[in-house]
Enzyme design. Structure first.
Site, PDB file in Angstrom:
ATOM      1  N   LYS A 134       0.812  -1.226   0.000  1.00  0.00           N
ATOM      2  CA  LYS A 134       0.000   0.000   0.000  1.00  0.00           C
ATOM      3  C   LYS A 134       0.842   1.271   0.000  1.00  0.00           C
ATOM      4  CE  LYS A 134      -4.579  -1.055   1.591  1.00  0.00           C
ATOM      5  NZ  LYS A 134      -5.636  -0.981   2.545  1.00  0.00           N
ATOM      6  N   HIS A 146     -17.015   3.626  -3.845  1.00  0.00           N
ATOM      7  CA  HIS A 146     -15.865   2.816  -4.243  1.00  0.00           C
ATOM      8  C   HIS A 146     -15.987   2.619  -5.753  1.00  0.00           C
ATOM      9  CE1 HIS A 146     -13.237  -0.961  -3.791  1.00  0.00           C
ATOM     10  NE2 HIS A 146     -13.555  -0.880  -5.064  1.00  0.00           N
ATOM     11  N   ASN A 189      -5.219  -3.622  -7.543  1.00  0.00           N
ATOM     12  CA  ASN A 189      -5.272  -5.085  -7.516  1.00  0.00           C
ATOM     13  C   ASN A 189      -4.643  -5.596  -8.803  1.00  0.00           C
ATOM     14  OD1 ASN A 189      -6.699  -5.136  -5.060  1.00  0.00           O
ATOM     15  ND2 ASN A 189      -8.606  -4.765  -6.153  1.00  0.00           N
ATOM     16  N   ARG A 224      -4.443  -8.197 -10.627  1.00  0.00           N
ATOM     17  CA  ARG A 224      -5.003  -9.488 -11.050  1.00  0.00           C
ATOM     18  C   ARG A 224      -6.352  -9.262 -11.720  1.00  0.00           C
ATOM     19  NH1 ARG A 224      -9.070  -9.506  -7.233  1.00  0.00           N
ATOM     20  NH2 ARG A 224      -8.515  -8.578  -5.261  1.00  0.00           N
ATOM     21  N   LYS A 267      -7.555  12.815   5.311  1.00  0.00           N
ATOM     22  CA  LYS A 267      -8.825  13.407   4.912  1.00  0.00           C
ATOM     23  C   LYS A 267      -9.941  12.392   5.110  1.00  0.00           C
ATOM     24  CE  LYS A 267     -11.114  16.277   1.560  1.00  0.00           C
ATOM     25  NZ  LYS A 267     -11.360  17.338   2.530  1.00  0.00           N
ATOM     26  N   GLY A 306     -11.558   0.084  14.630  1.00  0.00           N
ATOM     27  CA  GLY A 306     -12.276   1.351  14.828  1.00  0.00           C
ATOM     28  C   GLY A 306     -11.886   2.094  16.083  1.00  0.00           C
ATOM     29  N   ARG A 312     -23.276 -11.194  -6.298  1.00  0.00           N
ATOM     30  CA  ARG A 312     -22.508 -12.356  -5.854  1.00  0.00           C
ATOM     31  C   ARG A 312     -23.390 -13.179  -4.937  1.00  0.00           C
ATOM     32  NH1 ARG A 312     -16.422 -10.485  -4.162  1.00  0.00           N
ATOM     33  NH2 ARG A 312     -16.142  -8.801  -5.674  1.00  0.00           N
ATOM     34  N   GLU A 352      -8.364   0.959  -7.646  1.00  0.00           N
ATOM     35  CA  GLU A 352      -9.510   1.322  -6.811  1.00  0.00           C
ATOM     36  C   GLU A 352      -9.391   2.752  -6.306  1.00  0.00           C
ATOM     37  OE1 GLU A 352      -9.711  -1.689  -3.727  1.00  0.00           O
ATOM     38  OE2 GLU A 352     -10.825  -3.020  -5.066  1.00  0.00           O
ATOM     39  N   GLU A 368      -5.990   1.802  -3.788  1.00  0.00           N
ATOM     40  CA  GLU A 368      -5.020   0.734  -3.978  1.00  0.00           C
ATOM     41  C   GLU A 368      -5.187   0.127  -5.367  1.00  0.00           C
ATOM     42  OE1 GLU A 368      -6.588  -1.640  -0.579  1.00  0.00           O
ATOM     43  OE2 GLU A 368      -6.725  -3.237  -2.076  1.00  0.00           O
TER      44      GLU A 368
END
Lengths: 150, 453
Positions: B116, B208, B290, B292, B201, B165, B338, B275, B288
């Site tokens: 990351k 997303h 991915n 794949r 921030k 959290g 899904r 993303e 980030e």
């Protein structure tokens, strides 16, 4: 009748809940008895168990997968890895073990070559070898029966 | 083109890859754990090799056994699917050293974008906006105020050693910042023995949104638009759609260009997804990457008219990105649900077991990517996803109605599934308006689990 056909026969007997099968033909006689669990239905399939005219058709349709649970008489030494099976330390040497031999958990029973590394496989069990199931120089997969002991 | 490919995965994605292989005339080799002997991917592959017992760590994650299987089957390439070893740079290296082509990016790209921090550095270096934050630990109250002023409210104060959290506070002005700074530090000290905090921030009601990217081995990189994956339950996506209801052509151009730039800067090859978090004002921030193929790739395939898995194989075999892909334009709308073997009425408890009756929906615009079948014994050792339903239509409303129709037809007995819950989402008025964000599912669940049978 070869060992593959007998194994398929045992499989079919188990699937159909058949306890005893006897057959005699042309100087060949075989009797098979399976340990049928009390839970399974006791019925005999009306279909012929094996195609006697075409023994070569007794092959399982699935790709080279590990055989599903044939009735095991005794203990199996199963492959702990994927690779190529060798029954002797080198092509010139005698085989590690032979049918009828007594082995202990520490006996080296074969070599499985994986990724250019020769791995010595130990028996991990004791017993007398009754069958060598894997073929020298052929690939074996995880869980495949290599030897049968009693 | 490769002659033989080994699929280092299971379930629906293994099936997906085998299908692509068959259409390309490539031999497929399946690997499987002992309980997966009943799996469809084992039955449909040209060859299958058992590589271990049930535990993933002793089978699908065992690099040595997978490579052994690849060697005895004499394959040219390995497709890692998603999950398992798909983003394992070491595995990609091992494949390289064994002269087996890893169908995916280079090991180096996986390393750079998988971490990351290094991914954020790459993003920053190529001018892709990243969520603004303090450069390190906040030394004192004065610095906290300075940093917050620079980033712009609202901000989040987060414990460095934090989790679950705790040690987190949101502040929307200077007063609450000072209060929050001290409170977070105290909580973190008590909970983790480390009161160090940093500030970043806080994106209100984020969306997303991820971009599908594709690079070939000749330096060309394209993007194939976005997917909106804001509908998540406990950070697990449950419904995805393409295009995003809040996308505009201008924002798509900005985000697409940024995505391509990032990929070019790291020499990215094969399929990947970037993303982002997007706020209501259209500000986007890199989250980030991915490295794949993703679970939800079918919705991009349906809208952009491409077979992404086939392209993965072709690109890995050295082909150039085709004109078909380079010139692909979005058409219509697609949604994916899904379907998990989980009981929505029992807090989504997984229910492995035997599928009894199985009837999958059909008809125009419905695609089912699934390894399930009547009588299939779902093993308890792996994730609970048993099917993906993809609905495609000419516009978003028609698509939602189509998905709702399909979910109504879907018959799976013997186990519980999330279908009634996803049906409830399809019929939810906020979802239908396109007004939702990453907190939507959780707030829906607060009022009790809605299900529609």
């Amino acid at each position: 009748m070869d060992i593959k056909e007998i194994r398929s026969l045992i499989d079919l007997m188990k699937k159909n809940g058949v306890a005893v099968f006897k057959m005699e033909k042309e100087g060949f006689k075989i009797t098979l008895k399976t340990a049928v669990s009390s839970g399974s239905p006791q019925y005999i399939s009306t279909q012929p168990l094996v195609q006697w005219n075409e023994p070569s058709s007794i092959t399982d349709a699935a790709p080279t997968a590990a055989p599903a649970d044939p009735v095991v008489v005794g203990i199996e030494v199963k492959s702990p890895m994927v690779g190529t099976f060798y029954d002797s330390p080198s092509p010139e040497s005698p085989a590690f073990i032979a049918v009828g031999q007594e082995i202990t958990p520490d006996t080296v029973v074969c070599i499985i070559e994986a990724m250019k590394v020769m791995n010595e496989v130990k028996a991990e069990v004791s017993g007398t070898v009754v069958e060598i199931c894997a073929e020298n120089g052929k690939p074996v997969q995880y869980g495949q029966a290599l030897f049968r002991l009693k | 083109m490769f002659k033989k490919i080994l699929i280092a995965n299971r379930g629906e994605i293994a099936l997906r890859i085998i299908r692509a292989c068959k259409e390309l005339g490539v031999q497929s080799v399946a690997i499987y754990s002992e309980p997966d002997i009943h799996s469809l991917h084992v039955q449909l592959a040209d060859e299958a090799i058992c590589i271990g017992p049930a535990a993933s760590s002793d089978s699908y994650l065992k690099i040595d056994r997978i490579i052994s299987a690849a060697e005895i089957a004499d394959v040219d390439a390995i497709h890692p699917g998603y999950g398992f070893l798909a983003e394992n740079a070491h595995f990609a290296d091992v494949c390289d050293s064994c002269n087996i082509k890893f169908i995916g990016p280079t090991a180096q790209a996986i390393r750079m974008m998988g971490d990351k921090n290094s991914a954020r550095d790459c993003a920053r270096a190529s001018g892709v906006p990243i969520s603004p934050g303090s450069d390190g630990i906040i030394a004192d109250e004065a610095e906290a105020l300075r940093v917050a002023r620079k980033i712009g409210y609202p901000v989040m104060i987060k414990a460095v050693a934090g989790g679950g959290g705790r040690g987190m506070r949101i502040a929307s002005n200077e007063g609450s910042l000072v209060q929050g700074y001290h409170a977070a530090r105290m909580e973190a000290e008590k909970a983790f023995g480390n009161g160090a905090v940093y500030i970043e921030k806080f994106i209100v009601n984020p969306h997303h949104i991820e971009f599908q990217v594709f690079g070939d081995q000749h330096g060309r990189v394209v993007h194939l638009g976005e997917r909106d994956c804001s509908l998540q339950r406990r950070n697990q996506k449950i419904v995805e759609e393409c295009p995003s209801p809040l996308m505009t052509p201008e924002l798509r151009k900005k985000m697409g260009d940024a995505s391509i730039k990032l990929c070019e800067s790291v020499g990215y090859q094969n399929a990947g997804t970037i993303e982002y978090l997007v706020d209501d004002a259209g500000n986007f921030y890199f989250m980030e990457m991915n490295t794949r193929i993703q679970v939800e790739h079918p919705i991009t395939e349906e809208v952009y008219g491409c077979d992404l898995v086939k392209h993965q194989i072709q690109i890995a075999a050295g082909e150039h990105l085709s004109d078909h892909v380079i010139n692909a334009q979005p058409r219509g709308h697609a949604i994916e649900c899904r379907i998990n073997a989980e009981d929505p009425e029992k807090n989504f408890q997984p229910c492995p077991g035997n599928i009894d009756l199985y009837y999958a929906p059909g008809g125009r615009g419905i695609r089912i990517d699934s390894h399930a079948y009547a009588g299939y014994p779902i093993p308890p050792n792996y994730d609970s996803m048993i099917a993906k339903v993809i609905a495609t239509a000419s516009n978003r409303t028609a698509c939602i109605n189509r998905m709702s129709r399909a979910l109504g037809e879907y018959m799976i007995t013997g186990i519980k599934t999330t279908i009634p819950f996803q049906q409830a989402i399809m019929q939810n008025s906020d979802f239908r308006r396109g007004a939702y964000h990453t907190g939507f599912v959780e707030s829906l669940l607060l009022k009790g689990v809605p299900t529609v049978r």
